[in-house]
Design a protein around this motif. Structure first.
Motif, PDB file in Angstrom:
ATOM      1  N   HIS A 104       0.825  -1.213   0.000  1.00 35.41           N
ATOM      2  CA  HIS A 104       0.000   0.000   0.000  1.00 35.41           C
ATOM      3  C   HIS A 104       0.867   1.274   0.000  1.00 35.41           C
ATOM      4  CE1 HIS A 104      -3.715   2.319   1.145  1.00 35.41           C
ATOM      5  NE2 HIS A 104      -2.782   3.158   1.552  1.00 35.41           N
ATOM      6  N   GLU A 105       1.815   1.324   0.930  1.00 38.61           N
ATOM      7  CA  GLU A 105       2.635   2.540   1.025  1.00 38.61           C
ATOM      8  C   GLU A 105       3.772   2.539  -0.002  1.00 38.61           C
ATOM      9  OE1 GLU A 105       1.404   4.701   2.958  1.00 38.61           O
ATOM     10  OE2 GLU A 105       0.219   3.531   4.379  1.00 38.61           O
ATOM     11  N   TYR A 152     -10.548   4.224   0.943  1.00 34.28           N
ATOM     12  CA  TYR A 152      -9.875   2.924   1.060  1.00 34.28           C
ATOM     13  C   TYR A 152     -10.706   1.783   0.480  1.00 34.28           C
ATOM     14  CZ  TYR A 152      -6.888   5.542   4.195  1.00 34.28           C
ATOM     15  OH  TYR A 152      -6.038   6.475   4.718  1.00 34.28           O
ATOM     16  N   GLU A 212      -5.649   5.948  -2.825  1.00 38.00           N
ATOM     17  CA  GLU A 212      -5.913   4.906  -1.825  1.00 38.00           C
ATOM     18  C   GLU A 212      -6.487   3.650  -2.472  1.00 38.00           C
ATOM     19  OE1 GLU A 212      -4.607   5.309   0.841  1.00 38.00           O
ATOM     20  OE2 GLU A 212      -4.644   7.419   1.387  1.00 38.00           O
ATOM     21  N   HIS A 250       1.417   3.762  -3.020  1.00 36.38           N
ATOM     22  CA  HIS A 250       1.662   5.217  -3.056  1.00 36.38           C
ATOM     23  C   HIS A 250       3.025   5.622  -3.616  1.00 36.38           C
ATOM     24  CE1 HIS A 250      -2.024   5.877  -1.067  1.00 36.38           C
ATOM     25  NE2 HIS A 250      -1.647   5.537   0.157  1.00 36.38           N
TER      26      HIS A 250
HETATM   27 ZN    ZN Z   1      -2.797   5.234   1.832  1.00 34.55          ZN
END
Ligand code: ZN
Length: 428
Positions: free
Chosen positions: A246-247, A387, A286, A252
């Protein structure tokens, strides 16, 4: 004569398209400055900025009023509406126009909220994120809770039994670094097989406390991110791949790197040097960061990687992998319960204590995590929809185009995170 007429027509077109691109650069620069100026009134608004530092300093020094910024944004929107796309404009140019329009409309909504105007949860999510989350009833969650109840027999409430079950899968604090390093390596290797990234991209990880979120990517520009992981609450083994994907990869970090590479550097689109958090861009950010977990690790592959790599790195008994992920798959179905709690809470129908209780009952969150979640809603409001609704919108967009072929999923995913497509554009 005919040839001369054609030559003149071509010259006129060239001048028109140069003027158009000069005007677009002007609008793009003013967009960045508008976002920075709103950020002076809202410390969470500017999530990332890597344009000229003096623009940010100037915004802070001028401290223009929100009313003035709103009037500016309205004028800006009229000017953009007058911009005709140049002949030969491609899909990206069309998406760019819509992106800028919707982002500035959202900026105006945020400015209104900062001036004290109250929006309902759904009004806020539509105005800021270009999407509204569907309503789910308690009965829908109760069906999932009954399934979990059958899977986790024993004494005590379902929440207590789930906690006891989950405690077996906590990553010991002294192994966090090794587990995250292995998870990031797994996510990065899978991403690099399908997406070309600039060789200098990298990020650093910091462990922090006292935050309302569990992880955060602070994009710094120059293909670098700072990723922070909050250790206030226990971190369970499923969070390793979730946070690393995710990060980091393909979430991202990769999203920001590709926007910088393809839109800022290759095309000179300065508007992407700034990222306003409360804006439609966040639903894409997200949603792709969450869907990216499934792209990088389809279910069977994930379980294999957990068994062979992550459970051993965390010192956990790998024979529990199947059981754990079967239960987590069910718990995942409760994610929309968080939106319901947030909607009721923001609309003033329940108070903070009841919102926390709702998270405990319908999303099976431990009391400390439920309280943290309510603080998140206090800080970020309707952002919570980005999300789960974001993931679902992105999943259906990509799967509609790519079908079940994992390689095509990757290419559609890469195209989406290199483009200015917005939530309403995912329905196309
Ligand atoms: Zn995020």
């Amino acid at each position: 004569m005919k040839r001369r007429a054609r030559w003149i027509a071509a010259a006129i077109l060239l001048v028109a398209s140069l003027e158009c691109s000069a005007q677009m650069s002007n609008l793009s620069e003013r967009y960045v400055k508008l976002v920075l100026a709103v950020g002076v009134h809202d410390p969470d608004y500017v999530d990332a900025y890597y344009g000229p530092p003096e623009w940010r300093t100037a915004a802070a020094e001028q401290r223009r009023s929100l009313a003035e910024l709103d009037a500016d944004a309205a004028a800006w929107l009229r000017e953009l509406a007058d911009e005709v796309l140049p002949p030969g404009a491609g899909e990206l140019d069309r998406l760019r126009h819509r992106y800028l329009t919707t982002q500035v409309e959202s900026l105006r909504a945020r400015a209104k909220m900062l001036r004290g105007e109250r929006l309902t949860f759904d009004e806020e999510s539509r105005a800021l994120y270009d999407a509204v989350a569907p309503v789910h009833t308690e009965e829908e969650f109760q069906g999932v809770l009954r399934e979990l109840d059958a899977r986790l027999p024993g004494r005590g409430s379902l929440l207590e039994r789930y906690q006891v079950f989950r405690d077996r899968f906590e990553i010991p604090k002294d192994r966090l670094g090794a587990v995250f390093a292995a998870a990031i390596e797994g996510c990065r290797a899978r991403t690099l097989e399908h997406i070309a990234l600039p060789p200098s991209e990298s990020f650093t990880i910091e462990y922090v406390t006292g935050k309302t979120w569990s992880g955060y990517n602070w994009y710094q520009g120059n293909y670098r991110s700072l990723i922070q992981i909050n250790t206030d609450l226990p971190i369970y083994i499923d969070r390793a791949i979730d946070l690393a994907c995710h990060e980091g990869y393909p979430g991202h970090h990769v999203y920001n790197v590709l926007l910088e590479q393809h839109l800022v550097r290759e095309r000179g689109w300065q508007e992407f040097t700034v990222y306003p958090l409360f804006s439609p861009q966040s639903l894409i950010a997200e949603g792709t960061a969450n869907y990216g977990i499934d792209v990088a690790f389809p279910d069977a592959e994930r379980r294999r990687f957990e068994r062979e790599v992550l459970f051993p790195a965390a010192g956990l008994d790998a024979s529990g992998v199947e059981d754990y992920y079967d239960v987590m798959e069910l718990v995942q179905k409760l994610s929309y319960a968080g939106n319901e709690a947030a909607r009721r809470y923001r609309d003033g129908r329940i108070d903070a204590a009841a919102a926390a209780k709702w998270h405990e009952t319908y999303a099976l969150m431990a009391p400390e995590r439920a309280a943290q979640r309510v603080r998140f809603i206090d800080q970020y409001g309707a952002y919570v929809i980005n999300y789960n609704l974001g993931k679902d919108l992105v999943a259906s967009y990509i799967e509609r185009r790519a079908g079940p072929d994992p390689v095509r999923r990757w290419s559609e995913f890469a195209a989406l995170i290199s483009s200015p497509r917005l939530p309403s554009g995912l329905q196309e």
